[in-house]
Structure formats: C-alpha cells, structure tokens
Motif scaffolding. Structure first.
Motif, PDB file in Angstrom:
ATOM      1  N   GLU A  19       0.842  -1.194   0.000  1.00 48.44           N
ATOM      2  CA  GLU A  19       0.000   0.000   0.000  1.00 48.44           C
ATOM      3  C   GLU A  19       0.876   1.241   0.000  1.00 48.44           C
ATOM      4  O   GLU A  19       1.695   1.443   0.903  1.00 48.44           O
ATOM      5  CB  GLU A  19      -0.941   0.034   1.202  1.00 48.44           C
ATOM      6  N   ILE A  20       0.694   2.084  -1.027  1.00 40.22           N
ATOM      7  CA  ILE A  20       1.388   3.363  -1.117  1.00 40.22           C
ATOM      8  C   ILE A  20       0.475   4.428  -0.517  1.00 40.22           C
ATOM      9  O   ILE A  20      -0.702   4.502  -0.838  1.00 40.22           O
ATOM     10  CB  ILE A  20       1.713   3.708  -2.582  1.00 40.22           C
ATOM     11  N   GLY A  21       1.027   5.281   0.333  1.00 41.66           N
ATOM     12  CA  GLY A  21       0.191   6.219   1.062  1.00 41.66           C
ATOM     13  C   GLY A  21      -0.639   5.486   2.090  1.00 41.66           C
ATOM     14  O   GLY A  21      -1.840   5.704   2.229  1.00 41.66           O
ATOM     15  N   ALA A  22       0.018   4.616   2.839  1.00 36.91           N
ATOM     16  CA  ALA A  22      -0.682   3.694   3.744  1.00 36.91           C
ATOM     17  C   ALA A  22      -1.152   4.359   5.031  1.00 36.91           C
ATOM     18  O   ALA A  22      -1.823   3.709   5.837  1.00 36.91           O
ATOM     19  CB  ALA A  22       0.221   2.508   4.080  1.00 36.91           C
ATOM     20  N   GLY A  23      -0.809   5.627   5.230  1.00 36.29           N
ATOM     21  CA  GLY A  23      -1.265   6.325   6.423  1.00 36.29           C
ATOM     22  C   GLY A  23      -0.817   5.621   7.689  1.00 36.29           C
ATOM     23  O   GLY A  23       0.333   5.210   7.823  1.00 36.29           O
ATOM     24  N   SER A  24      -1.754   5.432   8.618  1.00 41.14           N
ATOM     25  CA  SER A  24      -1.394   4.802   9.888  1.00 41.14           C
ATOM     26  C   SER A  24      -1.503   3.288   9.859  1.00 41.14           C
ATOM     27  O   SER A  24      -1.271   2.632  10.868  1.00 41.14           O
ATOM     28  CB  SER A  24      -2.257   5.370  11.021  1.00 41.14           C
ATOM     29  N   GLY A  25      -1.868   2.729   8.702  1.00 43.67           N
ATOM     30  CA  GLY A  25      -1.772   1.280   8.526  1.00 43.67           C
ATOM     31  C   GLY A  25      -3.033   0.472   8.729  1.00 43.67           C
ATOM     32  O   GLY A  25      -3.011  -0.760   8.596  1.00 43.67           O
ATOM     33  N   GLU A  26      -4.175   1.135   9.013  1.00 39.22           N
ATOM     34  CA  GLU A  26      -5.390   0.383   9.324  1.00 39.22           C
ATOM     35  C   GLU A  26      -5.870  -0.506   8.171  1.00 39.22           C
ATOM     36  O   GLU A  26      -6.388  -1.605   8.386  1.00 39.22           O
ATOM     37  CB  GLU A  26      -6.514   1.338   9.741  1.00 39.22           C
ATOM     38  N   VAL A  52       3.903   1.983   2.735  1.00 35.76           N
ATOM     39  CA  VAL A  52       4.824   3.097   2.519  1.00 35.76           C
ATOM     40  C   VAL A  52       4.053   4.388   2.750  1.00 35.76           C
ATOM     41  O   VAL A  52       2.949   4.562   2.221  1.00 35.76           O
ATOM     42  CB  VAL A  52       5.395   3.105   1.082  1.00 35.76           C
ATOM     43  N   ASP A  53       4.617   5.290   3.530  1.00 36.69           N
ATOM     44  CA  ASP A  53       4.022   6.612   3.694  1.00 36.69           C
ATOM     45  C   ASP A  53       5.116   7.620   4.029  1.00 36.69           C
ATOM     46  O   ASP A  53       6.163   7.245   4.585  1.00 36.69           O
ATOM     47  CB  ASP A  53       2.953   6.613   4.789  1.00 36.69           C
ATOM     48  N   LEU A  54       4.846   8.880   3.691  1.00 33.31           N
ATOM     49  CA  LEU A  54       5.791   9.955   3.996  1.00 33.31           C
ATOM     50  C   LEU A  54       5.878  10.234   5.494  1.00 33.31           C
ATOM     51  O   LEU A  54       6.900  10.718   5.978  1.00 33.31           O
ATOM     52  CB  LEU A  54       5.360  11.243   3.295  1.00 33.31           C
ATOM     53  N   GLY A  97       8.952   7.089   3.794  1.00 34.15           N
ATOM     54  CA  GLY A  97       9.721   7.684   2.715  1.00 34.15           C
ATOM     55  C   GLY A  97       8.829   8.083   1.554  1.00 34.15           C
ATOM     56  O   GLY A  97       7.620   7.824   1.551  1.00 34.15           O
ATOM     57  N   ASP A  98       9.437   8.710   0.579  1.00 39.03           N
ATOM     58  CA  ASP A  98       8.744   9.200  -0.613  1.00 39.03           C
ATOM     59  C   ASP A  98       8.832   8.138  -1.700  1.00 39.03           C
ATOM     60  O   ASP A  98       9.928   7.800  -2.155  1.00 39.03           O
ATOM     61  CB  ASP A  98       9.420  10.504  -1.076  1.00 39.03           C
ATOM     62  N   ASP A 117      13.978   4.218  -4.175  1.00 40.32           N
ATOM     63  CA  ASP A 117      14.416   3.230  -5.161  1.00 40.32           C
ATOM     64  C   ASP A 117      15.196   2.097  -4.500  1.00 40.32           C
ATOM     65  O   ASP A 117      16.022   2.325  -3.619  1.00 40.32           O
ATOM     66  CB  ASP A 117      15.304   3.902  -6.227  1.00 40.32           C
ATOM     67  N   GLY A 118      14.912   0.866  -4.930  1.00 40.61           N
ATOM     68  CA  GLY A 118      15.662  -0.288  -4.463  1.00 40.61           C
ATOM     69  C   GLY A 118      15.207  -0.856  -3.137  1.00 40.61           C
ATOM     70  O   GLY A 118      15.736  -1.882  -2.687  1.00 40.61           O
ATOM     71  N   ALA A 119      14.219  -0.227  -2.479  1.00 42.19           N
ATOM     72  CA  ALA A 119      13.790  -0.690  -1.166  1.00 42.19           C
ATOM     73  C   ALA A 119      12.672  -1.727  -1.241  1.00 42.19           C
ATOM     74  O   ALA A 119      12.384  -2.402  -0.253  1.00 42.19           O
ATOM     75  CB  ALA A 119      13.326   0.496  -0.324  1.00 42.19           C
TER      76      ALA A 119
END
Length: 224
Positions: free
Chosen positions: A31-38, A55-57, A76-77, A82-84
């Motif tokens: 999930e990109i922009g996963a927020g707090s993970g709910e 992943v979230d900023l 992270g952004d 990259d590579g993660a």
C-alpha cells in the motif's frame, strides 16, 4: 504540506478499496500512502493478504504502522524510494488518494508496475476535479478554494477527470479492468439514473467525487 496534516487524516481504513481485491485472498499486498496502517491490518486479519507492506511519507505516533500484522512499513517518498521494494513480487498495490499528491504520478505508476507480478493489480482511488461543486464554483463563481482535504486539498499537485485517469493507467501499460465511481448517485436513486440516461452519461461524471480503478499488469487472470 502533506506532512503537516492532522494525524486523523492518515487513520481511516479504505474498505471501498479492499472490496475490489479478488476474493481468493492470500495476496502479497503493498500500500502506497498507507497512512497509519489500518487498511493493511484489516487486509491481513481478513485473509486478503498473507504479506503486507506499507509506505508513507509520515510516521504516525498513535496508529498501526508498527502493528504485528504488518510485515514491513517504510517511511519515505515513493517517488525517490528506489531499491527498497522487491520487483516482480506483489500481487496487489493499493494507491488510495495518493497519485494526485505526486510530482510525477505517470512515472511513479510505471515504477510500481515493475513491483507487480504478471497479472497483478493496482487498485487506486483518484479525486475527480469535474465534480459539480468544484466545476460549478469555478465556472459560475470564479472560485477555486483550497482546503485541508477533499478534491481541492491544498497538498494535491495533480488533478484528474475520467479521461486523464484512463490515460494515466493506459500510458503506463496497464489494462483497466474496472473504473467505478463514488458520490451521491446511490442516494439519488432512480432520479440520478434518469437524468444520467438523458444526458448520455454527462450527469454521472458531475456527481463523481472520486474514481475507483482496478488496473492489471498484463492480460492474464487474477493474481496468484
């Protein structure tokens, strides 16, 4: 600006996206922009996901980013991360109201495609700037008022209508399987259906708050 939002902005579970995941379950979900993970926690606990990554900023203090159901959570952004993340690995990538926050969502979507297995799906929600409250305000009142959320969220960098949503995914080489809509159509019932039929679909786009997209890498069946 995105990083300055209240923590409550990041804490909702995206059930309207989870229902678009094929029912077979047991997927590897990113999930990109996963927020707090709910959303990821629910995906894992309901059997939709066997391995879930977020992943979230923004790191949240009171959410579920460190919940034991989540296998990995990266701060992270995604545009520079990259590579993660593993390539050709994930079955499902969720992008809930995130692509419009990116500098280059076209390039980012092409990068996300590399992370998907053949037949894997991107499931995304994208605000519709043609929604009548926005377009009528601009057309008749000269209003384009940014806010802390919604379609004119001040942290949005890109704006989309139905055709540019389609261009975004098709340009990255995805096959669009489903393009749904959220908005007041259901509440209006037969009245909305009748006006939409008379206007050849024009009314439907004006009532759409956001588009829900299911797009596949390749032309095969469901991921798995």
């Amino acid at each position: 600006m995105y990083q300055d939002k209240q923590e409550s902005y990041f804490s909702n579970c995206r059930d309207e996206m989870l229902v678009l995941i094929p029912a077979l379950g047991n997927y590897r979900i990113l999930e990109i922009g996963a927020g707090s993970g709910e959303t990821l926690v629910k995906a894992k606990e309901t059997g939709l996901g066997c391995y879930v990554v977020g992943v979230d900023l923004v790191k949240t203090e009171n959410g579920s980013q460190s919940h034991p159901a989540i296998d990995r959570f990266l701060i992270g952004d995604i545009e520079t991360l990259d590579g993660a993340l593993e390539e050709n690995f994930y079955d499902i990538i969720l992008c809930g109201d995130v692509l419009e926050h990116l500098v280059d969502p076209w390039h980012c979507l092409a990068k996300l495609k590399l992370l998907l297995r053949e037949g894997g799906l991107v499931i995304a929600s994208i605000p519709n700037v043609r929604y009548w409250k926005v377009s009528m305000g601009l057309l008749f009142g000269g209003r384009w008022q940014y806010g802390d959320g919604g379609i004119l969220d001040a942290s949005h960098l890109r704006y989309f209508v139905r055709s540019t949503v389609e261009d975004l995914f098709q340009g990255a080489g995805f096959q669009i399987r489903h393009l749904g809509q959220t908005g007041p159509q259901r509440k209006w019932g037969l009245a909305a259906w009748g006006v939409n039929a008379l206007t050849l679909g024009y009314f439907s786009d004006l009532l759409t708050v956001q588009y829900l997209v299911v797009a596949a890498k390749g032309t095969g069946g469901a991921p798995g």
